[in-house]
Design a protein around this motif. Structure first.
Motif, PDB file in Angstrom:
ATOM      1  N   ILE A   1      63.740  74.063  33.068  1.00  0.00           N
ATOM      2  CA  ILE A   1      65.118  73.915  32.586  1.00  0.00           C
ATOM      3  C   ILE A   1      65.187  72.929  31.425  1.00  0.00           C
ATOM      4  O   ILE A   1      65.870  73.177  30.428  1.00  0.00           O
ATOM      5  CB  ILE A   1      66.060  73.513  33.745  1.00  0.00           C
ATOM      6  CG1 ILE A   1      66.192  74.676  34.735  1.00  0.00           C
ATOM      7  CG2 ILE A   1      67.431  73.099  33.211  1.00  0.00           C
ATOM      8  CD1 ILE A   1      66.925  74.334  36.013  1.00  0.00           C
ATOM      9  N   ILE A   2      64.468  71.824  31.527  1.00  0.00           N
ATOM     10  CA  ILE A   2      64.464  70.833  30.432  1.00  0.00           C
ATOM     11  C   ILE A   2      63.863  71.442  29.162  1.00  0.00           C
ATOM     12  O   ILE A   2      64.374  71.236  28.063  1.00  0.00           O
ATOM     13  CB  ILE A   2      63.717  69.550  30.859  1.00  0.00           C
ATOM     14  CG1 ILE A   2      64.579  68.784  31.860  1.00  0.00           C
ATOM     15  CG2 ILE A   2      63.385  68.676  29.667  1.00  0.00           C
ATOM     16  CD1 ILE A   2      63.924  67.585  32.472  1.00  0.00           C
ATOM     17  N   ILE A   3      62.789  72.203  29.309  1.00  0.00           N
ATOM     18  CA  ILE A   3      62.175  72.856  28.139  1.00  0.00           C
ATOM     19  C   ILE A   3      63.132  73.878  27.533  1.00  0.00           C
ATOM     20  O   ILE A   3      63.303  73.939  26.303  1.00  0.00           O
ATOM     21  CB  ILE A   3      60.822  73.505  28.529  1.00  0.00           C
ATOM     22  CG1 ILE A   3      59.798  72.405  28.821  1.00  0.00           C
ATOM     23  CG2 ILE A   3      60.320  74.441  27.424  1.00  0.00           C
ATOM     24  CD1 ILE A   3      58.513  72.905  29.460  1.00  0.00           C
ATOM     25  N   LEU A   4      63.777  74.664  28.385  1.00  0.00           N
ATOM     26  CA  LEU A   4      64.744  75.657  27.885  1.00  0.00           C
ATOM     27  C   LEU A   4      65.904  74.981  27.151  1.00  0.00           C
ATOM     28  O   LEU A   4      66.363  75.472  26.115  1.00  0.00           O
ATOM     29  CB  LEU A   4      65.265  76.520  29.040  1.00  0.00           C
ATOM     30  CG  LEU A   4      64.258  77.468  29.701  1.00  0.00           C
ATOM     31  CD1 LEU A   4      64.881  78.153  30.905  1.00  0.00           C
ATOM     32  CD2 LEU A   4      63.726  78.487  28.706  1.00  0.00           C
ATOM     33  N   GLU A   5      66.349  73.861  27.678  1.00  0.00           N
ATOM     34  CA  GLU A   5      67.426  73.119  27.011  1.00  0.00           C
ATOM     35  C   GLU A   5      66.931  72.548  25.679  1.00  0.00           C
ATOM     36  O   GLU A   5      67.632  72.621  24.667  1.00  0.00           O
ATOM     37  CB  GLU A   5      67.922  71.981  27.909  1.00  0.00           C
ATOM     38  CG  GLU A   5      69.022  71.166  27.247  1.00  0.00           C
ATOM     39  CD  GLU A   5      69.248  69.817  27.907  1.00  0.00           C
ATOM     40  OE1 GLU A   5      70.393  69.346  27.865  1.00  0.00           O
ATOM     41  OE2 GLU A   5      68.270  69.237  28.431  1.00  0.00           O
ATOM     42  N   HIS A   6      65.742  71.999  25.679  1.00  0.00           N
ATOM     43  CA  HIS A   6      65.187  71.385  24.469  1.00  0.00           C
ATOM     44  C   HIS A   6      65.099  72.397  23.315  1.00  0.00           C
ATOM     45  O   HIS A   6      65.378  72.070  22.165  1.00  0.00           O
ATOM     46  CB  HIS A   6      63.815  70.784  24.756  1.00  0.00           C
ATOM     47  CG  HIS A   6      63.151  70.200  23.554  1.00  0.00           C
ATOM     48  ND1 HIS A   6      63.548  68.995  23.020  1.00  0.00           N
ATOM     49  CD2 HIS A   6      62.144  70.651  22.771  1.00  0.00           C
ATOM     50  CE1 HIS A   6      62.807  68.726  21.963  1.00  0.00           C
ATOM     51  NE2 HIS A   6      61.937  69.727  21.787  1.00  0.00           N
ATOM     52  N   PHE A   7      64.689  73.610  23.630  1.00  0.00           N
ATOM     53  CA  PHE A   7      64.555  74.635  22.597  1.00  0.00           C
ATOM     54  C   PHE A   7      65.842  75.455  22.411  1.00  0.00           C
ATOM     55  O   PHE A   7      65.825  76.510  21.790  1.00  0.00           O
ATOM     56  CB  PHE A   7      63.364  75.546  22.894  1.00  0.00           C
ATOM     57  CG  PHE A   7      62.039  74.857  22.719  1.00  0.00           C
ATOM     58  CD1 PHE A   7      61.563  74.552  21.446  1.00  0.00           C
ATOM     59  CD2 PHE A   7      61.269  74.482  23.816  1.00  0.00           C
ATOM     60  CE1 PHE A   7      60.343  73.904  21.272  1.00  0.00           C
ATOM     61  CE2 PHE A   7      60.055  73.829  23.656  1.00  0.00           C
ATOM     62  CZ  PHE A   7      59.587  73.541  22.376  1.00  0.00           C
ATOM     63  N   ALA A   8      66.943  74.966  22.963  1.00  0.00           N
ATOM     64  CA  ALA A   8      68.275  75.571  22.815  1.00  0.00           C
ATOM     65  C   ALA A   8      68.316  77.014  23.313  1.00  0.00           C
ATOM     66  O   ALA A   8      69.080  77.836  22.807  1.00  0.00           O
ATOM     67  CB  ALA A   8      68.759  75.458  21.378  1.00  0.00           C
ATOM     68  N   ILE A   9      67.511  77.321  24.301  1.00  0.00           N
ATOM     69  CA  ILE A   9      67.550  78.658  24.906  1.00  0.00           C
ATOM     70  C   ILE A   9      68.703  78.731  25.902  1.00  0.00           C
ATOM     71  O   ILE A   9      69.283  79.782  26.109  1.00  0.00           O
ATOM     72  CB  ILE A   9      66.190  78.983  25.565  1.00  0.00           C
ATOM     73  CG1 ILE A   9      65.104  79.023  24.479  1.00  0.00           C
ATOM     74  CG2 ILE A   9      66.229  80.286  26.334  1.00  0.00           C
ATOM     75  CD1 ILE A   9      63.689  79.117  25.009  1.00  0.00           C
ATOM     76  N   ILE A  10      69.035  77.569  26.486  1.00  0.00           N
ATOM     77  CA  ILE A  10      70.210  77.479  27.353  1.00  0.00           C
ATOM     78  C   ILE A  10      71.141  76.428  26.768  1.00  0.00           C
ATOM     79  O   ILE A  10      70.752  75.629  25.918  1.00  0.00           O
ATOM     80  CB  ILE A  10      69.824  77.121  28.811  1.00  0.00           C
ATOM     81  CG1 ILE A  10      69.145  75.750  28.890  1.00  0.00           C
ATOM     82  CG2 ILE A  10      68.949  78.204  29.427  1.00  0.00           C
ATOM     83  CD1 ILE A  10      68.919  75.244  30.312  1.00  0.00           C
ATOM     84  N   ALA A  11      72.373  76.455  27.230  1.00  0.00           N
ATOM     85  CA  ALA A  11      73.376  75.500  26.751  1.00  0.00           C
ATOM     86  C   ALA A  11      72.981  74.087  27.158  1.00  0.00           C
ATOM     87  O   ALA A  11      72.296  73.890  28.174  1.00  0.00           O
ATOM     88  CB  ALA A  11      74.746  75.859  27.328  1.00  0.00           C
ATOM     89  N   PRO A  12      73.382  73.083  26.359  1.00  0.00           N
ATOM     90  CA  PRO A  12      73.083  71.689  26.716  1.00  0.00           C
ATOM     91  C   PRO A  12      73.616  71.351  28.113  1.00  0.00           C
ATOM     92  O   PRO A  12      74.698  71.785  28.503  1.00  0.00           O
ATOM     93  CB  PRO A  12      73.802  70.872  25.643  1.00  0.00           C
ATOM     94  CG  PRO A  12      73.953  71.806  24.496  1.00  0.00           C
ATOM     95  CD  PRO A  12      74.122  73.180  25.096  1.00  0.00           C
ATOM     96  N   LEU A  13      72.833  70.582  28.825  1.00  0.00           N
ATOM     97  CA  LEU A  13      73.188  70.179  30.189  1.00  0.00           C
ATOM     98  C   LEU A  13      74.074  68.940  30.151  1.00  0.00           C
ATOM     99  O   LEU A  13      74.065  68.178  29.187  1.00  0.00           O
ATOM    100  CB  LEU A  13      71.922  69.866  30.984  1.00  0.00           C
ATOM    101  CG  LEU A  13      70.890  70.993  31.121  1.00  0.00           C
ATOM    102  CD1 LEU A  13      69.598  70.442  31.718  1.00  0.00           C
ATOM    103  CD2 LEU A  13      71.431  72.115  31.990  1.00  0.00           C
TER     104      LEU A  13
END
Length: 168
Positions: free
Chosen positions: A43-55
């Protein structure tokens, strides 16, 4: 029957025991932590690469904490092994004898005058791993019997004695 086995403990024996004690004894808890670690890291990696919305900040902080947990556990275990090697190096080279009897387990080390003896009912658990028998008197009081000290032809007799008296 009385079975006596002599050996020198190695840092490898100690490392295997520490990893078993830290990660294998409580398999479900360790599996849960590893799954939580993997999910958190993804989840942190997905957030970092903007694949998911910011947490949310709190969610991001919790996931970061969980992501650091497993590596920290490994580092803590390795530090304890290093500390044992530095503080108890002479213990590693001492010749030991473990004697299994119908009454209990006797431990002797050539560098000590006293002999330790524990009755079977003093052990909470005895685990068999691929390389060790680990006798637990408590979470911090352990006795190791490396399988390399046991001749192959005596292994069935050792297992039978442990099953009869203490094997978890």
């Amino acid at each position: 029957p009385t079975l006596a086995f002599s050996f020198q403990m190695t840092i490898s024996d100690y490392r295997r025991m520490m990893y078993f004690n830290s990660f294998a004894r409580q398999r479900r808890q360790t599996m849960f932590l590893c799954i939580a670690w993997g999910i958190s890291l993804i989840i942190i990696i997905l957030e970092h690469f903007a694949i998911i919305a910011p947490l949310e900040k709190v969610t991001h902080g919790c996931l970061t904490l969980i992501s650091a947990l497993i590596p920290l556990m490994f580092l803590t275990t390795e530090f304890a092994i290093w500390r044992f090697k530095v503080n108890h190096g002479k213990e590693l080279t001492a010749e030991r004898t473990i004697t299994l009897t119908e009454d209990g387990v006797e431990q002797t080390r050539v560098d000590r005058k006293n002999t330790g003896f524990e009755k079977w009912n003093e052990f909470h658990y005895v685990y068999e791993t691929s390389t060790l028998f680990i006798f637990y008197r408590s979470a911090r009081q352990l006795t190791l019997l490396p399988k390399r000290a046991i001749p192959d032809e005596l292994m069935p007799e050792v297992r039978e004695m442990l099953e009869h008296n203490a094997l978890a």
